[in-house]
Every structure is written in structure tokens, then in C-alpha cells.
Design a protein around this motif. Sequence first.
Motif, PDB file in Angstrom:
ATOM      1  N   TYR A 122      -8.431  -7.365   1.637  1.00 32.96           N
ATOM      2  CA  TYR A 122      -6.994  -8.102   2.776  1.00 32.96           C
ATOM      3  C   TYR A 122      -8.234  -9.028   3.550  1.00 32.96           C
ATOM      4  O   TYR A 122      -9.260  -8.738   3.808  1.00 32.96           O
ATOM      5  N   ASN A 172      -6.904  -0.604  -5.608  1.00 36.77           N
ATOM      6  CA  ASN A 172      -8.481  -0.972  -4.052  1.00 36.77           C
ATOM      7  C   ASN A 172      -7.584  -2.424  -3.771  1.00 36.77           C
ATOM      8  O   ASN A 172      -6.558  -2.755  -4.469  1.00 36.77           O
ATOM      9  N   TYR A 173      -7.875  -2.139  -2.490  1.00 37.74           N
ATOM     10  CA  TYR A 173      -7.430  -4.010  -1.774  1.00 37.74           C
ATOM     11  C   TYR A 173      -8.760  -4.456  -0.946  1.00 37.74           C
ATOM     12  O   TYR A 173      -9.366  -4.106  -0.296  1.00 37.74           O
ATOM     13  N   ALA A 223       0.911  -1.313   0.583  1.00 39.56           N
ATOM     14  CA  ALA A 223      -0.267   0.353  -0.326  1.00 39.56           C
ATOM     15  C   ALA A 223       0.875   1.513  -0.258  1.00 39.56           C
ATOM     16  O   ALA A 223       0.288   2.035  -0.918  1.00 39.56           O
ATOM     17  N   LYS A 259      -9.953   0.531   0.560  1.00 40.39           N
ATOM     18  CA  LYS A 259      -9.601  -1.212   1.377  1.00 40.39           C
ATOM     19  C   LYS A 259     -10.042  -1.223   2.229  1.00 40.39           C
ATOM     20  O   LYS A 259     -10.485  -0.869   3.084  1.00 40.39           O
TER      21      LYS A 259
END
Length: 272
Positions: free
Chosen positions: A34, A31-32, A24, A244
Amino acid sequence: MQQTSPIGIFDSGYGGLTVFRSIADQLPNYNYIYLGDNARSPYGDHSFETIYKYTLECVEWLFAKGCHLVILACNTASAKALRTIQQIDLPAKYPDRRVLGVIRPTAEVIDGYTKTKKVGVMGTRGTVNSQSYLLEINKFFPDIKVYQQSCPMWVPLIENNEHLQLGADFFINEYCKQLMDQSGEIDCVLLACTHYPLLMPKLKQVFPAHINILAQGEIVASSLVDYLGRHPEIEEKLGKQGEKSFYTSGDPSAFDEHASIFFGAELKSNKM
């Protein structure tokens, strides 16, 4: 049409957050999502078959969330599941998706951190027993001698936030001694578990000053930057709204309590 596909980042628990933070930092606009499989962690002592099953389930969950690219930010999953997913599952069911790991990017650059060509690898039992780092490093650099040391107590200590307490010193000192007893010429120690960077203050006190102690976060992040530059067919699908999201298969409140230690910032997770 604005693309929104997030980059998926998977780990068996919290450790991948150290890699996520580096990614990041280098690629802040993407865009992420996790995903930590905390309900079934740690992965280190499970069989190949079990880790492959768990990892594939989580990868497919991230695919269902719209991810075209997933990073296995977990050494054990990279060692025991990545090759099968890449060679069998993706061609058969997901030919337009990609899954990358953390072992190859590290192996590709390890030569730049050692002068003696003697490298120590510290990881979970699963990662060490897989021989993945030994094989991958020797594929790129046959002249490097790899010494491995499993550290089964380190992940439990870290996940219980006991790693910087005096009680952890015995297990830190013992595993480091066992590694260095294999060769006094080791001048680079690779932390082959994404939890282990949290031990860096203690490790710098234990190892001699001339030894490079290598965490993976920045290496994996730099490798991803390079990968996206070489694969525009994947890069162009990725969303760039800087969003995120965090998910766990375990208890979100427990995840949030510990995750900030790894990610370096407060976060709010959701149930998988």
C-alpha cells in the motif's frame, strides 16, 4: 519458482485503506504493498495534469517494487489519471503491467441498488468536476439519472479525526441536504471517496432509512476477485505469502497514527 509479485494499492492518503481492508478480507493470501501519497494530499482540488503526474509517479514506484497489478484505490486518481495511464503509459512502457480503478467496478453494479433510477454521488471537487461517474454510469445504465454533490470539507474533517464530533455535523448535514434538494426521488447515495465510509454512522442518521448508502470497498474487492479469475496471465505472477507492506510519502509515524482508523487494525509503515 515461487511467485512474490505483490498487488499494489495506491491512494492519495489514507482513504484507500478502506478499500484495501475489503480486498484483503476477500483475498487474504496475496501479497500487498500500500502506498499513500500523504505528502501531496489531498488530490481533490488539483488539476488533471498535476494529479496525472503524481499518480503516474506513484504507480511507477509500485512497478519498481515488483507490482504487476496496481489498484488506484482513489476516486480522484481514477477519475483524472487512470485512462491516460491505461491508454498511453502502459502500452508504451509497461505492456505486461495492469492498472485498475474504482469507478468502473462501481458503475457496473449501481443498477442493483436503485429502484427509482435516481442516484446521488458524493465526492471531492475533482471527482465531481471530472463527470466520471455520470459518464460511466450512463454508459452502462442510460436510464439512471445521476445527481452529484461535492463535499470539500469531509476529507479534512476525517483526516483530522474530527468527523464524528459535533462540529462536523453542519458540513455533513449541509452537503446531504444540497444533494437531496436536487431530487427527492434519490434512493441510492454512492460515497465516491474512499474516506467517506468513516462517516457512515452520521450519514445513516441524516438520510432517510429507505436510501441505500453505498461504500465501494466490497464492490471493488469483488470486482478484483472476478478480474483475477478472468486474467490468469496476471494472477499467476502474484505472490501468495499473505504479506502486507505499507508506505507513505509523508511522515510514517503520523501515517501510522491515523491509518488504523481507516484500516481497522494497527499497522507499521515505511517512508516511500
